[in-house]
Design a protein around this motif. Structure first.
Motif, PDB file in Angstrom:
ATOM      1  N   SER A 173       3.272   9.251  -0.086  1.00 54.32           N
ATOM      2  CA  SER A 173       2.253   9.733  -1.025  1.00 54.32           C
ATOM      3  C   SER A 173       2.279  11.251  -1.114  1.00 54.32           C
ATOM      4  CB  SER A 173       0.865   9.262  -0.593  1.00 54.32           C
ATOM      5  OG  SER A 173       0.798   7.859  -0.657  1.00 54.32           O
ATOM      6  N   SER A 223       6.616  -1.953  -6.668  1.00 62.11           N
ATOM      7  CA  SER A 223       6.611  -3.035  -5.683  1.00 62.11           C
ATOM      8  C   SER A 223       5.487  -2.783  -4.687  1.00 62.11           C
ATOM      9  CB  SER A 223       7.943  -3.095  -4.937  1.00 62.11           C
ATOM     10  OG  SER A 223       8.993  -3.280  -5.839  1.00 62.11           O
ATOM     11  N   PRO A 224       4.446  -3.586  -4.712  1.00 61.45           N
ATOM     12  CA  PRO A 224       3.324  -3.348  -3.797  1.00 61.45           C
ATOM     13  C   PRO A 224       3.641  -3.783  -2.369  1.00 61.45           C
ATOM     14  CG  PRO A 224       2.911  -5.324  -5.074  1.00 61.45           C
ATOM     15  CD  PRO A 224       4.200  -4.713  -5.592  1.00 61.45           C
ATOM     16  N   GLY A 225       2.991  -3.094  -1.439  1.00 60.30           N
ATOM     17  CA  GLY A 225       2.943  -3.598  -0.081  1.00 60.30           C
ATOM     18  C   GLY A 225       4.074  -3.289   0.858  1.00 60.30           C
ATOM     19  N   SER A 226       5.137  -2.608   0.439  1.00 61.04           N
ATOM     20  CA  SER A 226       6.190  -2.315   1.389  1.00 61.04           C
ATOM     21  C   SER A 226       5.831  -1.041   2.147  1.00 61.04           C
ATOM     22  CB  SER A 226       7.555  -2.191   0.705  1.00 61.04           C
ATOM     23  OG  SER A 226       7.524  -1.208  -0.290  1.00 61.04           O
TER      24      SER A 226
END
Length: 124
Positions: free
Chosen positions: A54, A116-119
């Motif tokens: 981030s 792609s969520p969550g990796s």
């Protein structure tokens, strides 16, 4: 050569498939380059991309894609190139050496991190 011989050659060619251009290794995306580049005074034949953090996204200031009128992503090439440099740990001058077909593949790999969520990120 007979038609049967051609069929045999065709079957042999199908069995000897080229390795995939893109694959995962240790949670990172590996992309085999069609045209090698030079980074850190070494020839590079594949790029290993980790997921950006981030903080890196904040530093770049924009996402590596924009949603078009069809709500599908269009690559923001200048931004994607900044992420490539950070996530592959290569200088911008090496990113500039990428063949356009390799650049396209690497840009889409970068975009996929954001879609792609969550990796896990590299900082976790």
């Amino acid at each position: 050569m007979t038609i049967e011989g051609q069929e045999e050659m065709s079957n042999e060619n199908q069995e000897k498939k080229a390795p995939p251009k893109q694959f995962l290794r240790d949670g990172k995306v590996v992309i085999r380059l069609d045209v090698p580049i030079v980074a850190h005074d070494k020839q590079v034949e594949e790029l290993v991309l980790r997921k950006p953090t981030s903080a890196e996204a904040r530093a770049v200031g924009v996402l590596p894609y924009r949603l078009n009128d069809s709500n599908t992503p269009d690559i923001n090439v200048p931004a994607a190139c900044q992420y490539i440099s950070k996530c592959a740990a290569i200088p911008p001058s090496s990113v500039d050496q990428l063949d356009v077909s390799d650049l396209n593949a690497v840009c889409w790999a970068v975009v996929s991190f954001f879609l792609s969520p969550g990796s896990p990120t590299s900082g976790s």
